[in-house]
Design a protein around this motif. Structure first.
Motif, short mmCIF file in Angstrom:
data_model
loop_
_atom_site.label_atom_id
_atom_site.label_comp_id
_atom_site.label_asym_id
_atom_site.label_seq_id
_atom_site.Cartn_x
_atom_site.Cartn_y
_atom_site.Cartn_z
N LEU A 113 0.84 -1.18 0.00
CA LEU A 113 0.00 0.00 0.00
C LEU A 113 0.89 1.25 0.00
O LEU A 113 2.06 1.17 0.37
CB LEU A 113 -0.89 0.01 1.24
N PRO A 114 0.36 2.39 -0.40
CA PRO A 114 1.15 3.63 -0.32
C PRO A 114 1.59 3.88 1.12
O PRO A 114 0.82 3.65 2.06
CB PRO A 114 0.17 4.70 -0.79
N PRO A 115 2.81 4.34 1.32
CA PRO A 115 3.29 4.56 2.70
C PRO A 115 2.49 5.59 3.47
O PRO A 115 2.52 5.61 4.70
CB PRO A 115 4.75 5.02 2.49
N ASP A 116 1.75 6.47 2.75
CA ASP A 116 0.94 7.47 3.43
C ASP A 116 -0.50 7.02 3.60
O ASP A 116 -1.40 7.84 3.86
CB ASP A 116 0.98 8.79 2.67
N ALA A 117 -0.74 5.71 3.50
CA ALA A 117 -2.11 5.18 3.61
C ALA A 117 -2.62 5.16 5.04
O ALA A 117 -3.80 4.90 5.28
CB ALA A 117 -2.18 3.78 3.02
N GLY A 139 -11.22 9.78 5.29
CA GLY A 139 -10.44 9.84 4.06
C GLY A 139 -10.19 8.49 3.41
O GLY A 139 -9.47 8.41 2.41
N ALA A 140 -10.79 7.44 3.94
CA ALA A 140 -10.51 6.09 3.43
C ALA A 140 -10.91 5.93 1.98
O ALA A 140 -10.25 5.22 1.20
CB ALA A 140 -11.21 5.06 4.30
N HIS A 141 -12.00 6.58 1.57
CA HIS A 141 -12.48 6.42 0.19
C HIS A 141 -11.50 6.98 -0.83
O HIS A 141 -11.52 6.59 -2.00
CB HIS A 141 -13.84 7.11 0.03
N GLU A 142 -10.63 7.91 -0.41
CA GLU A 142 -9.65 8.47 -1.32
C GLU A 142 -8.50 7.49 -1.59
O GLU A 142 -7.81 7.61 -2.59
CB GLU A 142 -9.10 9.77 -0.74
#
Length: 294
Positions: A113-117, A139-142
């Protein structure tokens, strides 16, 4: 890598000076192995050894408040909170249900996953499951726009059980749900709730029912929950299915008898065979050592 929000997962925070020792004394896994670099997998059991809820345990950095997050089944969150509060006693521990503020996301195909997830961690059960993260719900949907069916198809293909789909909470033992195969039970740590029953099953080899991966004829899926049988005798129940594969909680001794008698294994009119993944260490029906530790 596509990410999926797992809307069927909740989050419980366990913090305070005694958080690690508190969990160590009651859950099935070894908490000393849970670090900022490595999540854990465990469960809270009844005194009779049945699973109340299983969860991934994630360490929180001190600069973010410390303690641990339990990535757990949403439908079991209330029961887990109730039991945790019951065992808290005088421990310096704070328990918080973060269901309204946090969300769990997962890789769709077993990647990163992206590290900023959010708070990102590798799924400790099996490397092929990839990474997960606990992030802000708003912000999960983003981050995660995929469908849950994709995640579960990947999980089923790997042979990883899911509580509520493949086994019933309050009714299944850890061995039946493969916690002993997926690092979810420590047989070396001190006592935990239900340990005596679980240890007895381990040392006596009395776990006759197990969740095992199955493959259906013609690549079709039966209905989830259909009974499995052979020669007119019940074998167990099929759980979740996808792409002609599924997970079934079966009495392996009965499967062995059926195969020896030449009977076809059947679920909802579909023939099926067992498929053994690499992480399972106990013998399957038809293997020479079957019967000694199945």
């Amino acid at each position: 890598m596509p990410a999926i929000r797992l809307v069927d997962r909740g989050v419980i925070r366990v913090s305070g000076d005694d958080a690690r020792d508190f969990l160590q004394n009651i859950v099935t896994n070894e908490m000393d192995e849970v670090t900022l670099e490595r999540a854990g997998y465990g469960a809270l059991l009844t005194p009779q050894g049945k699973i109340i809820g299983d969860f991934l345990v994630v360490a929180v950095p001190e600069e973010e408040g410390g303690g641990f997050l339990l990535d757990c089944p949403l439908l079991q969150t209330a029961d887990l909170m109730k039991r945790l509060k019951l065992y808290k006693l005088r421990a310096r521990v704070t328990l918080d249900d973060l269901g309204e503020s946090a969300a769990v996301i997962a890789s769709a195909d077993g990647g990163k996953l992206p590290p900023d997830a959010g708070l990102v961690y590798a799924d400790p059960r099996l490397p092929a499951l990839g990474e997960r993260a606990i992030t802000d719900r708003d912000g999960a949907h983003e981050i995660a726009g995929g469908e849950m069916e994709r995640y579960h198809a990947h999980r089923i293909g790997l042979g990883i059980p899911d509580g509520g789909r493949d086994f019933a909470y309050g009714d299944a033992f850890p061995h039946e749900a493969l916690l002993d195969q997926l690092g979810g039970v420590s047989f070396k740590k001190g006592c935990f709730i239900g340990q005596e029953v679980v240890s007895r099953m381990q040392h006596r080899g009395t776990a006759r029912s197990r969740i095992v991966p199955v493959v259906f004829s013609e690549g079709l899926n039966p209905e989830d929950g259909v009974e499995a049988s052979a020669g007119g005798k019940p074998l167990g129940r099929v759980g979740s299915c996808a792409n002609g594969r599924g997970l079934a909680l079966l009495r392996l001794d009965r499967v062995a008898d059926a195969l020896a008698a030449g009977h076809v294994l059947d679920a909802g009119g579909l023939a099926f065979t067992l498929e053994k993944p690499g992480f399972i260490r106990f013998p399957f029906p038809g293997e020479p050592e079957f019967g000694a530790a199945a």
